[in-house]
Write a protein that holds these residues in place. Structure first.
Motif, PDB file in Angstrom:
ATOM      1  N   GLY A  18       0.842  -1.180   0.000  1.00  0.00           N
ATOM      2  CA  GLY A  18       0.000   0.000   0.000  1.00  0.00           C
ATOM      3  C   GLY A  18       0.877   1.230   0.000  1.00  0.00           C
ATOM      4  N   SER A  19       0.469   2.266   0.729  1.00  0.00           N
ATOM      5  CA  SER A  19       1.216   3.528   0.702  1.00  0.00           C
ATOM      6  C   SER A  19       2.633   3.359   1.238  1.00  0.00           C
ATOM      7  N   ILE A  20       2.766   2.773   2.441  1.00  0.00           N
ATOM      8  CA  ILE A  20       4.099   2.597   3.027  1.00  0.00           C
ATOM      9  C   ILE A  20       4.909   1.598   2.206  1.00  0.00           C
ATOM     10  N   GLY A  21       4.305   0.489   1.830  1.00  0.00           N
ATOM     11  CA  GLY A  21       5.020  -0.521   1.070  1.00  0.00           C
ATOM     12  C   GLY A  21       5.532  -0.002  -0.259  1.00  0.00           C
ATOM     13  N   CYS A  22       4.718   0.807  -0.945  1.00  0.00           N
ATOM     14  CA  CYS A  22       5.162   1.371  -2.220  1.00  0.00           C
ATOM     15  C   CYS A  22       6.266   2.402  -2.009  1.00  0.00           C
ATOM     16  N   ARG A  23       6.182   3.160  -0.919  1.00  0.00           N
ATOM     17  CA  ARG A  23       7.252   4.141  -0.643  1.00  0.00           C
ATOM     18  C   ARG A  23       8.579   3.432  -0.418  1.00  0.00           C
ATOM     19  N   LEU A  24       8.577   2.408   0.421  1.00  0.00           N
ATOM     20  CA  LEU A  24       9.821   1.704   0.714  1.00  0.00           C
ATOM     21  C   LEU A  24      10.306   0.926  -0.505  1.00  0.00           C
ATOM     22  N   ALA A  41      -6.146  -4.922  -7.958  1.00  0.00           N
ATOM     23  CA  ALA A  41      -6.473  -3.620  -8.545  1.00  0.00           C
ATOM     24  C   ALA A  41      -5.319  -2.630  -8.376  1.00  0.00           C
ATOM     25  N   ALA A  42      -4.706  -2.642  -7.200  1.00  0.00           N
ATOM     26  CA  ALA A  42      -3.597  -1.717  -6.950  1.00  0.00           C
ATOM     27  C   ALA A  42      -2.387  -2.058  -7.805  1.00  0.00           C
ATOM     28  N   MET A  43      -2.088  -3.337  -7.954  1.00  0.00           N
ATOM     29  CA  MET A  43      -0.944  -3.736  -8.761  1.00  0.00           C
ATOM     30  C   MET A  43      -1.190  -3.474 -10.241  1.00  0.00           C
ATOM     31  N   ALA A  44      -2.437  -3.638 -10.693  1.00  0.00           N
ATOM     32  CA  ALA A  44      -2.755  -3.317 -12.086  1.00  0.00           C
ATOM     33  C   ALA A  44      -2.563  -1.822 -12.340  1.00  0.00           C
ATOM     34  N   GLU A  45      -2.890  -1.010 -11.352  1.00  0.00           N
ATOM     35  CA  GLU A  45      -2.699   0.434 -11.465  1.00  0.00           C
ATOM     36  C   GLU A  45      -1.221   0.771 -11.588  1.00  0.00           C
ATOM     37  N   ASP A  47       1.074  -1.209 -12.768  1.00  0.00           N
ATOM     38  CA  ASP A  47       1.518  -1.687 -14.077  1.00  0.00           C
ATOM     39  C   ASP A  47       1.150  -0.700 -15.177  1.00  0.00           C
ATOM     40  N   ARG A  48      -0.023  -0.084 -15.068  1.00  0.00           N
ATOM     41  CA  ARG A  48      -0.470   0.860 -16.097  1.00  0.00           C
ATOM     42  C   ARG A  48       0.279   2.185 -16.025  1.00  0.00           C
ATOM     43  N   ALA A  49       0.371   2.745 -14.829  1.00  0.00           N
ATOM     44  CA  ALA A  49       0.870   4.109 -14.691  1.00  0.00           C
ATOM     45  C   ALA A  49       2.313   4.207 -14.248  1.00  0.00           C
ATOM     46  N   GLY A  50       2.890   3.133 -13.740  1.00  0.00           N
ATOM     47  CA  GLY A  50       4.191   3.242 -13.102  1.00  0.00           C
ATOM     48  C   GLY A  50       4.032   3.892 -11.745  1.00  0.00           C
ATOM     49  N   LEU A  51       5.044   3.808 -10.936  1.00  0.00           N
ATOM     50  CA  LEU A  51       4.993   4.317  -9.565  1.00  0.00           C
ATOM     51  C   LEU A  51       5.588   5.718  -9.510  1.00  0.00           C
ATOM     52  N   THR A  52       4.860   6.644  -8.883  1.00  0.00           N
ATOM     53  CA  THR A  52       5.367   7.996  -8.674  1.00  0.00           C
ATOM     54  C   THR A  52       5.432   8.273  -7.180  1.00  0.00           C
ATOM     55  N   LEU A  53       6.604   8.640  -6.686  1.00  0.00           N
ATOM     56  CA  LEU A  53       6.802   8.974  -5.281  1.00  0.00           C
ATOM     57  C   LEU A  53       7.225  10.432  -5.185  1.00  0.00           C
ATOM     58  N   THR A 140      -1.908   9.984  -3.482  1.00  0.00           N
ATOM     59  CA  THR A 140      -2.380  11.264  -4.014  1.00  0.00           C
ATOM     60  C   THR A 140      -2.964  11.143  -5.413  1.00  0.00           C
ATOM     61  N   GLY A 141      -2.923   9.961  -5.983  1.00  0.00           N
ATOM     62  CA  GLY A 141      -3.457   9.752  -7.322  1.00  0.00           C
ATOM     63  C   GLY A 141      -3.175   8.335  -7.755  1.00  0.00           C
ATOM     64  N   PRO A 142      -3.540   7.964  -8.983  1.00  0.00           N
ATOM     65  CA  PRO A 142      -3.261   6.610  -9.467  1.00  0.00           C
ATOM     66  C   PRO A 142      -1.770   6.285  -9.383  1.00  0.00           C
ATOM     67  N   ALA A 143      -1.430   5.295  -8.566  1.00  0.00           N
ATOM     68  CA  ALA A 143      -0.042   4.840  -8.399  1.00  0.00           C
ATOM     69  C   ALA A 143       0.892   5.967  -7.971  1.00  0.00           C
ATOM     70  N   ALA A 144       0.354   6.971  -7.259  1.00  0.00           N
ATOM     71  CA  ALA A 144       1.159   8.108  -6.799  1.00  0.00           C
ATOM     72  C   ALA A 144       1.050   8.215  -5.289  1.00  0.00           C
ATOM     73  N   PHE A 145       2.201   8.349  -4.615  1.00  0.00           N
ATOM     74  CA  PHE A 145       2.243   8.358  -3.154  1.00  0.00           C
ATOM     75  C   PHE A 145       3.142   9.498  -2.685  1.00  0.00           C
ATOM     76  N   HIS A 146       2.672  10.188  -1.642  1.00  0.00           N
ATOM     77  CA  HIS A 146       3.383  11.358  -1.155  1.00  0.00           C
ATOM     78  C   HIS A 146       3.800  11.168   0.294  1.00  0.00           C
ATOM     79  N   GLN A 147       5.085  11.380   0.568  1.00  0.00           N
ATOM     80  CA  GLN A 147       5.616  11.349   1.929  1.00  0.00           C
ATOM     81  C   GLN A 147       5.669  12.775   2.447  1.00  0.00           C
ATOM     82  N   GLY A 148       4.848  13.083   3.459  1.00  0.00           N
ATOM     83  CA  GLY A 148       4.701  14.453   3.907  1.00  0.00           C
ATOM     84  C   GLY A 148       5.607  14.862   5.047  1.00  0.00           C
TER      85      GLY A 148
END
Length: 352
Positions: A18-24, A41-45, A47-53, A140-148
């Motif tokens: 999820g959020s923490i797992g994708c960040r790490l 569903a999250a993994m398909a997202e 695969d489609r968009a790539g990961l943005t941190l 914060t969006g499809p396959a996008a995660f923000h560390q605040g």
């Protein structure tokens, strides 16, 4: 110095991406072979968009990690990072057990006091280490995660030698990889105390989720802090009764925090500036859970304080009331948005 290409890169699986797992996992992918294992569903997202941190500050990272939806993808990993919610720990261990061997180190990067112990009991013969993630990460969006917020990962220091036996992993080896990936790590010999301190900090998750506000705005408002101060005071008493002294992780000792939280806004900003050093997007994971209609971890946070208090014949009415409010919010048609005075009055109405 260039990397030794004769040494294969670490293989790391992130179970519960999820959020923490994708960040790490997203950061570690720059130095290791990483597989993110999560919901279809999250993994398909991903695969489609790539990961943005993003964050903190202006840092941005794009990656296209390997993804999977089944625990079998963890087979042969040097490390498995478990980042599922605490309530899913037993199921995570059950799913992973057939695919782990004695070369794999499992690291629990989860909230709560007991997850590493639960994993160790369910995975006999495997090395399990407790870890702690100090920062908030939200989607914060499809396959996008923000560390605040910023901070250092903390990881249980192993008692094995610096150079482990062939075929085995170590805390130091993971820490070296994480640092190379831009993830600061501190090895600790007092992880129960570290986790107790994180529990006290995480009691704000419920306050933030019920407020519906960004963390910086919520922490800057005294009525919300008064609610948190009551929760932390009860938590400190329960931990003290259990013989567990929280580690000092910031500029203010844990035992002082309820008094600091009760200060007027201007004095609080001066004395606890580090507590407000979060960007405008930072929110608690519990807020995100309520926004998405998901089960929260309130039972492992406010509920943990209640359980400890009851075990030692103590009262924890503020934590009990927040637990009730979050549970009600989990089934509400719209996410909550309590003002500070309203939330404080909700405690006062119950004689808290």
């Amino acid at each position: 110095m260039s990397a030794d290409r004769s040494v294969p890169p670490l293989r790391i699986a992130v179970f519960g991406a999820g959020s923490i797992g994708c960040r790490l996992g997203g950061a570690l992918a720059s130095v290791a072979d990483v597989t993110l294992i999560g919901r279809p569903a999250a993994m398909a997202e991903l695969d489609r968009a790539g990961l943005t941190l993003t964050g903190p500050g202006t840092r941005r990272l794009h990656a296209r990690p390997v993804t999977a939806t089944d625990a079998s993808a963890a087979a042969g990993a040097d490390y498995v990072l478990v980042t599922v919610k605490s309530s899913d720990t037993a199921e995570a261990a059950r799913e992973l057990a057939p695919y782990l061997d004695d070369r794999t180190t499992v690291i629990s990067f989860q909230n709560g006091l007991h997850n590493a112990r639960l994993l160790a009991a369910a995975l006999p013969g495997r090395r399990v280490l407790a870890g702690m993630v100090p920062y908030n990460v939200v989607r914060t969006g499809p396959a996008a995660f923000h560390q605040g917020t910023d901070g250092r990962l903390m990881l249980e220091r192993t008692t094995t030698p610096e150079q482990p036996p062939a075929g085995h992993s170590s805390a130091e080896r993971f820490a070296d990889a994480a640092r190379a990936a831009g993830l600061p790590v501190e090895l600790r010999g007092d992880m129960p105390q570290v986790q107790a301190a994180k529990l006290l900090m995480n009691l704000n998750n419920a306050v933030n989720a019920l407020s519906g506000r960004p963390l910086r705005e919520q922490l800057g408002c005294r009525p919300y802090r008064l609610v948190l101060a009551r929760c932390q005071r009860e938590g400190l008493a329960a931990l003290r009764a259990a013989g567990l002294a929280p580690a000092r992780l910031g500029p203010v000792p844990p035992g002082w925090m309820p008094a600091v939280l009760r200060l007027p806004d201007m004095l609080f900003r001066r004395l606890a500036a580090a507590s407000l050093r979060v960007d405008a997007q930072a929110r608690s994971s519990m807020w995100e859970d309520l926004q998405r209609g998901r089960r929260t971890e309130v039972d492992e946070l406010q509920g943990e304080v209640l359980a400890l208090a009851e075990r030692h014949a103590l009262a924890a009415p503020a934590n009990r009331r927040l637990l009730e409010l979050v549970r009600a919010a989990e089934s509400a048609p719209t996410p909550p948005s309590w003002s500070g005075p309203e939330l404080l009055a909700a405690l006062d109405d119950q004689g808290v």
